[in-house]
Design a protein around this motif. Structure first.
Motif, PDB file in Angstrom:
ATOM      1  N   THR A  19       0.746  -1.044   0.097  1.00 55.51           N
ATOM      2  CA  THR A  19       0.198  -0.057   0.186  1.00 55.51           C
ATOM      3  C   THR A  19       0.963   1.223   0.120  1.00 55.51           C
ATOM      4  O   THR A  19       0.549   2.240  -0.644  1.00 55.51           O
ATOM      5  CB  THR A  19      -0.966   0.056   1.213  1.00 55.51           C
ATOM      6  N   ALA A  20       2.004   1.244   0.717  1.00 53.81           N
ATOM      7  CA  ALA A  20       2.799   2.597   0.764  1.00 53.81           C
ATOM      8  C   ALA A  20       3.311   2.996  -0.451  1.00 53.81           C
ATOM      9  O   ALA A  20       3.567   2.020  -1.350  1.00 53.81           O
ATOM     10  CB  ALA A  20       3.748   2.408   1.803  1.00 53.81           C
ATOM     11  N   GLU A  21       3.689   4.280  -0.756  1.00 58.08           N
ATOM     12  CA  GLU A  21       4.614   4.806  -1.714  1.00 58.08           C
ATOM     13  C   GLU A  21       5.335   5.687  -1.161  1.00 58.08           C
ATOM     14  O   GLU A  21       5.179   6.320  -0.478  1.00 58.08           O
ATOM     15  CB  GLU A  21       3.344   5.704  -2.742  1.00 58.08           C
ATOM     16  N   TYR A  22       6.553   5.416  -1.943  1.00 58.25           N
ATOM     17  CA  TYR A  22       7.757   6.045  -1.345  1.00 58.25           C
ATOM     18  C   TYR A  22       8.367   6.923  -2.458  1.00 58.25           C
ATOM     19  O   TYR A  22       8.595   6.567  -3.568  1.00 58.25           O
ATOM     20  CB  TYR A  22       8.874   5.059  -1.012  1.00 58.25           C
ATOM     21  N   ASP A  23       8.679   8.227  -2.047  1.00 59.40           N
ATOM     22  CA  ASP A  23       9.700   9.021  -2.800  1.00 59.40           C
ATOM     23  C   ASP A  23      10.982   9.074  -1.847  1.00 59.40           C
ATOM     24  O   ASP A  23      11.084   8.535  -1.087  1.00 59.40           O
ATOM     25  CB  ASP A  23       8.881  10.457  -3.051  1.00 59.40           C
ATOM     26  N   GLU A  24      11.936  10.096  -2.519  1.00 59.19           N
ATOM     27  CA  GLU A  24      13.167  10.027  -2.113  1.00 59.19           C
ATOM     28  C   GLU A  24      13.518  10.524  -0.465  1.00 59.19           C
ATOM     29  O   GLU A  24      14.213  10.304   0.302  1.00 59.19           O
ATOM     30  CB  GLU A  24      13.943  11.063  -2.853  1.00 59.19           C
ATOM     31  N   ASP A  25      12.285  11.375  -0.066  1.00 59.60           N
ATOM     32  CA  ASP A  25      12.215  11.759   1.205  1.00 59.60           C
ATOM     33  C   ASP A  25      11.376  10.774   2.250  1.00 59.60           C
ATOM     34  O   ASP A  25      11.534  11.082   3.431  1.00 59.60           O
ATOM     35  CB  ASP A  25      11.343  13.029   1.347  1.00 59.60           C
ATOM     36  N   SER A  26      10.985   9.812   1.761  1.00 56.93           N
ATOM     37  CA  SER A  26      10.364   8.804   2.624  1.00 56.93           C
ATOM     38  C   SER A  26      11.394   8.108   3.589  1.00 56.93           C
ATOM     39  O   SER A  26      12.518   7.989   3.242  1.00 56.93           O
ATOM     40  CB  SER A  26       9.717   7.591   1.777  1.00 56.93           C
ATOM     41  N   PRO A  27      10.862   7.674   4.644  1.00 56.11           N
ATOM     42  CA  PRO A  27      11.569   7.159   5.712  1.00 56.11           C
ATOM     43  C   PRO A  27      11.855   5.641   5.346  1.00 56.11           C
ATOM     44  O   PRO A  27      11.265   4.980   4.638  1.00 56.11           O
ATOM     45  CB  PRO A  27      10.927   6.958   6.969  1.00 56.11           C
ATOM     46  N   GLY A  28      13.086   4.948   5.910  1.00 55.48           N
ATOM     47  CA  GLY A  28      13.224   3.778   5.725  1.00 55.48           C
ATOM     48  C   GLY A  28      14.709   3.214   6.039  1.00 55.48           C
ATOM     49  O   GLY A  28      15.269   4.228   7.206  1.00 55.48           O
ATOM     50  N   LYS A  80       6.671   0.188  -3.951  1.00 59.33           N
ATOM     51  CA  LYS A  80       5.945   1.239  -4.932  1.00 59.33           C
ATOM     52  C   LYS A  80       6.891   2.387  -4.564  1.00 59.33           C
ATOM     53  O   LYS A  80       6.828   3.053  -3.617  1.00 59.33           O
ATOM     54  CB  LYS A  80       4.707   1.327  -4.662  1.00 59.33           C
ATOM     55  N   VAL A  81       8.035   2.903  -5.560  1.00 62.12           N
ATOM     56  CA  VAL A  81       8.941   3.641  -5.427  1.00 62.12           C
ATOM     57  C   VAL A  81       8.734   4.828  -6.721  1.00 62.12           C
ATOM     58  O   VAL A  81       8.636   4.323  -7.638  1.00 62.12           O
ATOM     59  CB  VAL A  81      10.416   3.248  -5.599  1.00 62.12           C
ATOM     60  N   VAL A  82       8.392   5.872  -6.325  1.00 59.72           N
ATOM     61  CA  VAL A  82       8.198   7.062  -7.373  1.00 59.72           C
ATOM     62  C   VAL A  82       9.821   8.021  -7.450  1.00 59.72           C
ATOM     63  O   VAL A  82      10.339   8.089  -6.484  1.00 59.72           O
ATOM     64  CB  VAL A  82       7.125   7.798  -7.099  1.00 59.72           C
ATOM     65  N   PRO A  83      10.142   8.214  -8.696  1.00 55.87           N
ATOM     66  CA  PRO A  83      11.230   9.219  -8.885  1.00 55.87           C
ATOM     67  C   PRO A  83      10.982  10.543  -8.914  1.00 55.87           C
ATOM     68  O   PRO A  83      11.453  11.238  -9.782  1.00 55.87           O
ATOM     69  CB  PRO A  83      11.819   8.382 -10.100  1.00 55.87           C
TER      70      PRO A  83
END
Ligand SMILES: NC(=O)c1ccc[n+]([C@@H]2O[C@H](COP(=O)([O-])OP(=O)(O)OC[C@H]3O[C@@H](n4cnc5c(N)ncnc54)[C@H](OP(=O)(O)O)[C@@H]3O)[C@@H](O)[C@H]2O)c1
Length: 294
Positions: A117-126, A267-270
């Motif tokens: 479900t989550a969508e990640y961009d470069e500022d997302s935690p991990g 799910k990773v967005v650039p």
């Protein structure tokens, strides 16, 4: 530009070297083996950074080698090959009398926690929940040069699709034989990038003075699932893709911890990559796979 590329003899490095030379740059590789247009890691440690304008690191033991068991020895090699090569280049940059303008490291989207479900961009935690996310955190930390004049970029790459290597190298034969299909449930996201675009993003990061920080190295079509990928690959080959590869088989071959790379996805967005003005050559999966299997 004179560019020094650690691990540049490999799958991504070969494509990057070709692209950089075609754009008029001079490329020297850092390798474990000596050769023309190369220096060795030992020579780098002894003599420091050769005169250059930019540095890239792509070195790392191949994680998805199905012939290697996922034991402590192999895990150490996977980690050390990345951390030590990155530390050596970062140290050489800090000690260079004339520091390079740019320093680019390629890591991976394993930084982001797999989720449906989550969508990640470069500022997302991990970067803090399993073996691979911890590896990416330490790897990126090894590259960081706080306050240094050299522009620093990290490209977090998805699965690289290209001819003659990478994950797709292992998948082509079963798919060509009509024995391909989704891995596990097939519902997991499949963050991918065509090799031309990964090389293109690294070249863009080297050439464009405004680019710095984290860039996601994935295609701008983040909703691809593993099942979509299996269907698209089968269709590019004109074959069916009905035969799923059960999780239990993947875990038996790769070990539970490493199998996560195939059985789960993000799910990773650039977002930042696009904001820097990078234009993709292969934004669509169908066209990317047609080029790879042609
Ligand atoms: N391919 C992908 O789908 C993908 C996805 C995400 C991230 N990445 C990352 O992108 C980088 C480049 O990927 P790639 O597919 O081009 O990798 P690769 O072809 O498997 O390896 C790159 C180079 O690393 C060097 N190397 C291998 N094992 C080493 C070891 N134990 N110690 C020191 N150096 C070693 C080799 O150079 P020499 O033999 O010349 O020393 C090799 O040519 C890697 O760090 C990888 O983790 C790749």
């Amino acid at each position: 530009m004179r560019v020094l590329v650690g691990g540049g003899t490999g799958f991504v490095g070969t494509a990057l070297t070709q692209l950089l030379r075609a754009r008029g740059h001079e490329v020297t590789l850092v390798s474990r083996q000596p050769g023309p247009s190369r220096i060795t890691w030992d020579a780098l440690a002894k003599s420091g950074l050769p005169s250059c304008d930019a540095v890239v690191n792509l070195a790392g033991e191949n994680i998805l080698n199905p012939l290697r068991r996922w034991n402590e020895t192999f895990q150490k090699e996977v980690v050390q090959s990345r951390l030590e090569s990155t530390q050596m280049l970062a140290k050489a940059i800090t000690e260079a009398p004339q520091p390079p303008q740019a320093w680019v490291l390629v890591t991976g989207v394993a930084y982001y926690r797999p989720s449906l479900t989550a969508e990640y961009d470069e500022d997302s935690p991990g970067g803090d929940f399993d073996f691979f996310s911890n590896l990416v955190t330490r790897w990126e930390a090894a590259a960081r040069l706080p306050g240094h004049s050299t522009r620093q970029v990290v490209v977090r790459s998805g699965v690289v699709l290209g001819r003659g290597g990478g994950a797709i190298g292992h998948m082509l034969l079963p798919f060509r034989l009509g024995l391909g299909g989704p891995i596990g449930s097939g519902q997991q996201f499949f963050p991918w990038i065509h090799i031309v675009d990964l090389a293109g993003i690294v070249a863009h990061a080297l050439e464009a003075n405004h680019v710095q920080g984290i860039l996601n190295g994935v295609a701008p079509a983040p909703t691809t699932t593993n099942a979509d990928f299996a269907r698209a690959l089968a269709s590019a080959l004109g074959r069916p893709a009905f035969i799923p590869l059960p999780s239990i088989v993947v875990q038996a071959v790769f070990g539970r911890e490493r199998a996560i790379m195939l059985l789960e996805g993000q799910k990773v967005v650039p977002r930042r990559t696009l904001a820097t003005g990078y234009q993709y050559s292969f934004p669509e999966l169908g066209a990317a796979l047609k080029e790879v299997v042609a």
